[in-house]
Motif scaffolding. Structure first.
Motif, mmCIF file in Angstrom:
data_model
loop_
_atom_site.group_PDB
_atom_site.id
_atom_site.type_symbol
_atom_site.label_atom_id
_atom_site.label_comp_id
_atom_site.label_asym_id
_atom_site.label_seq_id
_atom_site.Cartn_x
_atom_site.Cartn_y
_atom_site.Cartn_z
ATOM 1 N N VAL A 164 1.136 -0.929 0.156
ATOM 2 C CA VAL A 164 -0.287 0.145 0.623
ATOM 3 C C VAL A 164 0.706 0.769 0.297
ATOM 4 O O VAL A 164 0.696 2.006 -0.469
ATOM 5 C CB VAL A 164 -1.304 -0.344 1.629
ATOM 6 C CG1 VAL A 164 -1.866 1.461 1.312
ATOM 7 C CG2 VAL A 164 -1.974 -1.056 1.314
ATOM 8 N N VAL A 165 1.970 0.938 0.921
ATOM 9 C CA VAL A 165 2.724 2.162 0.664
ATOM 10 C C VAL A 165 3.446 2.467 -0.623
ATOM 11 O O VAL A 165 3.664 3.583 -1.636
ATOM 12 C CB VAL A 165 3.514 2.484 1.997
ATOM 13 C CG1 VAL A 165 4.952 3.318 2.123
ATOM 14 C CG2 VAL A 165 3.080 2.380 3.884
ATOM 15 N N ALA A 166 3.924 1.323 -0.830
ATOM 16 C CA ALA A 166 4.908 1.444 -2.525
ATOM 17 C C ALA A 166 3.434 2.040 -3.549
ATOM 18 O O ALA A 166 3.891 2.996 -4.306
ATOM 19 C CB ALA A 166 4.944 0.613 -2.928
ATOM 20 N N LEU A 167 2.702 1.935 -3.560
ATOM 21 C CA LEU A 167 1.605 2.008 -4.394
ATOM 22 C C LEU A 167 1.416 3.495 -3.839
ATOM 23 O O LEU A 167 1.044 4.086 -5.317
ATOM 24 C CB LEU A 167 0.112 1.542 -3.853
ATOM 25 C CG LEU A 167 -0.974 1.647 -5.020
ATOM 26 C CD1 LEU A 167 -0.398 0.809 -5.930
ATOM 27 C CD2 LEU A 167 -2.097 1.083 -5.052
ATOM 28 N N ARG A 168 1.244 4.130 -2.950
ATOM 29 C CA ARG A 168 1.272 5.746 -2.730
ATOM 30 C C ARG A 168 2.313 6.755 -3.435
ATOM 31 O O ARG A 168 2.051 6.988 -4.237
ATOM 32 C CB ARG A 168 1.028 6.106 -1.522
ATOM 33 C CG ARG A 168 0.662 7.506 -1.315
ATOM 34 C CD ARG A 168 1.388 7.802 0.090
ATOM 35 N NE ARG A 168 2.384 7.559 0.970
ATOM 36 C CZ ARG A 168 3.700 8.436 0.009
ATOM 37 N NH1 ARG A 168 3.400 9.707 -0.589
ATOM 38 N NH2 ARG A 168 4.368 8.471 0.967
ATOM 39 N N GLN A 169 3.836 6.342 -3.780
ATOM 40 C CA GLN A 169 4.178 6.426 -3.981
ATOM 41 C C GLN A 169 4.471 6.699 -5.210
ATOM 42 O O GLN A 169 5.005 7.421 -6.317
ATOM 43 C CB GLN A 169 6.061 5.542 -3.157
ATOM 44 C CG GLN A 169 5.834 6.255 -1.666
ATOM 45 C CD GLN A 169 7.388 4.808 -1.307
ATOM 46 O OE1 GLN A 169 7.330 4.430 -1.870
ATOM 47 N NE2 GLN A 169 7.781 5.227 -0.097
ATOM 48 N N ALA A 170 4.402 5.062 -6.044
ATOM 49 C CA ALA A 170 3.722 4.918 -7.671
ATOM 50 C C ALA A 170 2.874 6.004 -8.508
ATOM 51 O O ALA A 170 3.360 6.820 -9.032
ATOM 52 C CB ALA A 170 3.359 3.833 -7.555
ATOM 53 N N LEU A 171 1.756 6.173 -7.390
ATOM 54 C CA LEU A 171 0.437 6.627 -8.510
ATOM 55 C C LEU A 171 0.886 8.747 -7.798
ATOM 56 O O LEU A 171 0.331 9.520 -8.045
ATOM 57 C CB LEU A 171 -0.513 6.762 -7.285
ATOM 58 C CG LEU A 171 -0.833 4.743 -7.733
ATOM 59 C CD1 LEU A 171 -2.269 5.005 -7.088
ATOM 60 C CD2 LEU A 171 -0.910 5.168 -9.381
ATOM 61 N N GLY A 172 2.401 8.576 -7.006
ATOM 62 C CA GLY A 172 2.519 10.291 -6.369
ATOM 63 C C GLY A 172 1.588 11.528 -5.752
ATOM 64 O O GLY A 172 1.668 12.505 -5.683
#
Length: 591
Positions: A164-172
């Motif tokens: 979930v944390v990685a997805l936030r970073q990837a989506l910006g």
């Protein structure tokens, strides 16, 4: 300078492999406009990052003029429940925010998909009375997954939270609002603890605290819910009866697409009821349902048995058991053997798989938190979720009347409270405190919707045993509508009698048709009224008035017979045969 250009060129030609890369993909289910789907590429195990897996997600971009910058990110529970299919529902709940629905790794819309049909079939075999083949099914499932390269040690709450944390970073997104339900409340609390700067607010629906030993509590939770409903003694009597003489219930195997007869003991029914009471619709009909079981009316078990098969077919049991065997089962004592076959199954799988025990996280957060729970939740009751909410620094707990598990799915008032909280998570609550609300009144307090009170806003009217005539016929008709042909034919013939008798001046025929038409209309109106309030109630029976209307149908049949005696013609003969056949069907099968 040249070396920098060459390095940049080399990096641009290198395939993307870094954790957090996204791959756009067509959405696997129907989505609202302005929605895109894809996979987040992450390591299967972050302590051994060579093997990559793909985590499904969907992003709906709000088209509202007052669109807010921080979205809501949602994950379903389970473990192993899918999230993406709720994107439309959530976009309507939060119209002014983007909605991100993220799958759990290993779930239906992720790759690999950790299905385990062997375990689902083993549980259905148990209901067939074929013995317990859980250990063998667990071994077969694990061997198959390992042949696919799956390392079950990578499927834990900690890894899911890191996704979930990685997805936030990837989506910006610089910040967002976390929304978890049931099992995923643990995930979202872990996310809030590990990514604090990016968390604006947290919603925990049906909170499952890490400190709770769920398996050790499972039977008590069911008993407490039944006691709050005032049904425990009658249900215990039904369980004792069925343990002594199990019910034979026709149902279907959704995995093999075949019919079979389930052998349901009282303990099996207790297990099924523990799941069924998640729904506010079942809670509302529980009094007549349990009353029917206590009096030996086992036909009401058929919809519950069918629901078991549907539930087993919708779960990715490889993922479910991987999480449970590492994050939940090892923390329980299992000092006594549970009567719930789901508890027995999970323990047997974990004994066979021997996965390592996860380290405790003990996550907390300073972000504003809203914890919502259902009054009759048999899985995450207020007894455990409310103290856990009070232990969080900036949280508020709200309990909703007449509701079970997953408040936001069942209770419109609950959805309004959640949306109001996300709109202003730090706003003070200016309304008086109520027995169902506790927590801080300043930072972190939820602003309730103005016209719905959690302690009064029940979802479905509660039915008493006297409100229903118990019969399994309506449920069977809902599955096979052709079974209602005698009723439809009787209604049609009655209408023809009414019109023909009125036009030709044959009073007896006209009154026979009027009585039959009135009966058909009264029954249809009563059933429609029940369905409008709670469609699930038809699984237990029909409104009690329907049985009383039988005398109107009998009167129609008597008048039809009288019309035949006055005029022996083909139409009268047909009407008499239809009326007699209908009454046989009505008394012998429907009622």
């Amino acid at each position: 300078m040249i070396s920098r250009v060459l390095l940049a060129l080399a990096l641009s030609l290198t395939p993307p492999t870094a954790p957090g890369d996204v791959e756009k993909q067509p959405c696997p289910v129907a989505m609202p406009e302005s929605t895109t789907c894809g996979f987040l590429v992450v390591p299967e195990r972050r302590d051994s990052p060579d093997r990559k897996i793909r985590v499904g997600y969907a992003v709906h971009v709000s088209t509202a003029e007052d669109r807010k910058p921080d979205p809501v990110v949602y994950m379903s529970g389970g473990p192993a429940s899918s999230s993406i299919q709720l994107t439309t529902f959530l976009s309507q709940m939060f119209p002014d925010r983007d909605v991100v629905a993220v799958e759990q790794r290993g779930s239906r819309y992720s790759k690999p998909r950790l299905g385990c049909p062997e375990l689902a079939e083993a549980m259905l075999d148990r209901l067939r009375g074929s013995g317990d083949g859980t250990a063998a099914a667990a071994g077969e499932c694990r061997r198959r997954l390992e042949l696919q390269g799956v390392d079950l040690r990578g499927y834990t709450t900690r890894e899911i939270a890191a996704d979930v944390v990685a997805l936030r970073q990837a989506l910006g997104y610089p910040s967002w609002n976390l929304f978890g339900v049931s099992y995923s409340t643990r995930v979202m609390l872990d996310v809030a603890a590990s990514d604090p700067v990016a968390v604006r607010s947290v919603v925990l629906d049906s909170f499952l605290p890490e400190s709770v030993n769920w398996y050790d509590d499972a039977e008590r939770n069911l008993g407490d819910t039944l006691a709050r409903l005032g049904l425990k003694d009658r249900f215990d009597a039904a369980v004792a009866r069925l343990n002594a003489s199990p019910a034979r219930v026709p149902t279907r195997d959704p995995l093999l697409s075949s019919a079979f007869t389930a052998r349901l003991t009282g303990d099996d029914v207790a297990t099924i009821m523990a799941e069924a009471l998640h729904g506010a619709d079942v809670i509302a009909v529980a009094p007549p349902l349990v009353g029917a079981l206590a009096s030996g009316r086992d036909e009401v078990l058929r919809p519950l048995a069918d629901a078991v098969g549907d539930g087993l077919a919708s779960h990715e049991f490889g993922l479910y058991e991987a999480v449970q065997c590492q994050d939940e089962v090892p923390f329980n004592t299992f000092t006594t053997k549970s009567r719930l076959f789901t508890v027995q199954t999970d323990k047997a799988v974990c004994d066979a798989w021997k996965l390592p025990k996860s380290a405790a996280v003990n996550a907390t957060t300073q972000a504003p938190v809203l914890v919502v729970g259902g009054q009759f939740d048999p899985t995450t009751p207020a007894r455990t979720s409310k103290p856990a909410a009070e232990a969080l620094p900036n949280a508020r707990f709200v309990e909703f009347a007449g509701t079970g598990h997953a408040v936001f799915l069942a209770n419109p008032c609950g959805r309004r409270h959640i949306a109001a909280f996300v709109a202003a998570p730090t706003q003070s609550d200016s309304s008086p405190s109520s027995p169902t609300q506790s927590g801080p009144t300043q930072s972190g307090a939820a602003r309730p919707a103005a016209d719905c009170a959690p302690d009064k806003a029940t979802v479905h009217p509660r039915l008493d045993p006297a409100d229903l005539h118990i019969t399994g016929a309506p449920y069977q008709i809902s599955r096979s509508p052709w079974l209602a042909a005698p009723f439809a034919l009787f209604a049609l013939v009655s209408l023809v009698q009414l019109v023909a008798g009125a036009l030709k001046g044959r009073a007896v025929t006209a009154f026979a048709g009027l009585a039959g038409t009135a009966f058909s209309g009264l029954v249809a109106q009563s059933v429609y009224g029940l369905v409008s309030q709670n469609e699930t109630a038809l699984g237990a029976g029909v409104p009690a008035l329907v049985a009383a209307y039988t005398w109107v149908a009998a009167g129609s049949a008597a008048l039809t017979l009288a019309a035949l005696a006055l005029r022996r013609r083909g139409p009268q003969c047909v009407a008499t045969v239809v009326a007699a056949g209908f009454l046989v069907w009505w008394f012998a099968w429907f009622l």
